[in-house]
Scaffold this active site. Structure first.
Site, mmCIF file in Angstrom:
data_model
loop_
_atom_site.group_PDB
_atom_site.id
_atom_site.type_symbol
_atom_site.label_atom_id
_atom_site.label_comp_id
_atom_site.label_asym_id
_atom_site.label_seq_id
_atom_site.Cartn_x
_atom_site.Cartn_y
_atom_site.Cartn_z
ATOM 1 N N CYS A 102 0.815 -1.218 0.000
ATOM 2 C CA CYS A 102 0.000 0.000 0.000
ATOM 3 C C CYS A 102 0.855 1.277 0.000
ATOM 4 O O CYS A 102 1.435 1.601 -1.011
ATOM 5 C CB CYS A 102 -0.986 -0.049 1.169
ATOM 6 S SG CYS A 102 -2.391 1.051 0.941
ATOM 7 N N ARG A 137 -12.452 6.826 -0.325
ATOM 8 C CA ARG A 137 -11.366 5.885 -0.036
ATOM 9 C C ARG A 137 -11.808 4.484 -0.411
ATOM 10 O O ARG A 137 -12.982 4.136 -0.279
ATOM 11 C CB ARG A 137 -11.044 5.869 1.465
ATOM 12 C CG ARG A 137 -10.334 7.062 1.995
ATOM 13 C CD ARG A 137 -9.939 6.830 3.444
ATOM 14 N NE ARG A 137 -8.772 5.972 3.564
ATOM 15 C CZ ARG A 137 -7.522 6.387 3.419
ATOM 16 N NH1 ARG A 137 -7.260 7.649 3.136
ATOM 17 N NH2 ARG A 137 -6.510 5.546 3.545
ATOM 18 N N HIS A 207 -3.476 -5.761 2.510
ATOM 19 C CA HIS A 207 -3.096 -5.870 3.921
ATOM 20 C C HIS A 207 -3.663 -7.186 4.437
ATOM 21 O O HIS A 207 -4.441 -7.846 3.761
ATOM 22 C CB HIS A 207 -3.727 -4.740 4.738
ATOM 23 C CG HIS A 207 -3.177 -3.384 4.469
ATOM 24 N ND1 HIS A 207 -1.967 -2.952 4.957
ATOM 25 C CD2 HIS A 207 -3.706 -2.335 3.795
ATOM 26 C CE1 HIS A 207 -1.769 -1.694 4.595
ATOM 27 N NE2 HIS A 207 -2.801 -1.289 3.878
#
Ligand code: GLN
Length: 268
Positions: A102, A137, A207
């Site tokens: 990320c 987001r 993640h």
């Protein structure tokens, strides 16, 4: 003067560096080092793992470097420190493998946005550019298909990759940066591709930590270093059962409805 954190140098050991866990390493990304270390030890392969905080010199003699995700501010600081150090650049020149998650992927590209959305220079180790777009987001489960990695030992099919994502930036792979896979659920890079690979540098939005949820990706990175014959099979029965659950839940949208916090708050 700060001394360089270094290895004991057992000659056959695989050397792993976690870079800047004090700045980057949200959502358990530090677990990636643990997964790699255990999977080596279970095969009887020695491993040396060190963490290097921001400001400390980066040894360029390791086999594998891990860079985690993080918030916009620390991400800018990490990019500045890595650029100053040049240790990661030297290691990549020598053929080291890198896994960047990320924010880590974003700063290893050519450009990335800071907290104000202003574009900043990245390290140029990954052929991609990250931009800020006028969209919510990307937050939730991320599932890919067709994930594959071409290493010095050939092409490795990774199966579906599963994890979760939380990022504002969208990443555009360049002409020399191939993606890691295609998005089935979630956002990934933002153009239906996920992750970027340039030479031995692998970036992903996953993640989880990514390698706990995707042991084939962990093994592909290790195979790059130790070669296929050292990669004796491990019993991944338990983790595969958990993966099947996660993959099913992501496909059925049971884990993370694709709604942004803005939508949720607007409706409450
Ligand atoms: N700060 C970056 C973004 O929001 C990366 C976030 C992360 O690493 N999870 O795009």
């Amino acid at each position: 003067m700060t001394s360089t954190p270094n290895f004991n140098r057992a000659d056959s050991a695989v050397r792993i560096v976690s870079l800047y866990p004090d700045l980057l390493g949200t959502y358990g990304d530090g677990g990636n080092a643990l997964v790699l270390s255990r999977r080596l030890e279970w095969r009887g392969i020695a491993v040396e793992h060190i963490s290097v905080d921001a400001g400390a010199p980066i040894p360029d003699s390791a086999d594998l470097y891990l860079v985690g995700g993080g918030e916009d501010g620390p991400q800018v600081q990490a990019a500045r420190e890595l650029e100053l150090s040049q240790g990661l650049h030297r290691a990549v020149d020598k053929g080291a493998v890198v896994l960047a998650i990320c924010a880590g992927m974003q700063i290893l590209g050519h450009r990335f946005p800071d907290a104000t959305g202003t574009s900043r220079g990245g390290l140029g180790l990954l052929d991609c550019e990250t931009v800020r777009v006028n969209r919510p987001r990307a937050v939730g489960e991320l599932l890919t298909t067709n994930a594959r990695l071409t290493t010095t030992h050939g092409l490795i099919e990774l199966g579906p990759l599963t994890g979760f994502e939380n990022h504002a930036g969208r990443t555009v792979p360049g002409s020399n940066g191939v993606s890691l896979g295609s998005v089935e659920v979630g956002e990934g890079n933002g153009d239906s591709s996920e992750g970027v690979v340039t030479g031995t540098v692998v970036g992903t939005y996953l993640h989880g930590p990514a390698l706990a949820r995707n042991p084939r990706l962990a093994d592909a990175l290790l195979e790059w270093i130790v070669g296929p014959t050292a990669m004796t099979p491990l019993d991944d029965g338990d983790v595969n059962a958990l993966r099947a659950e996660r993959i099913h839940a992501a496909q059925e949208h049971e884990l993370a409805p694709r709604r942004s916090w803005r939508d949720i708050l607007r409706r409450s």
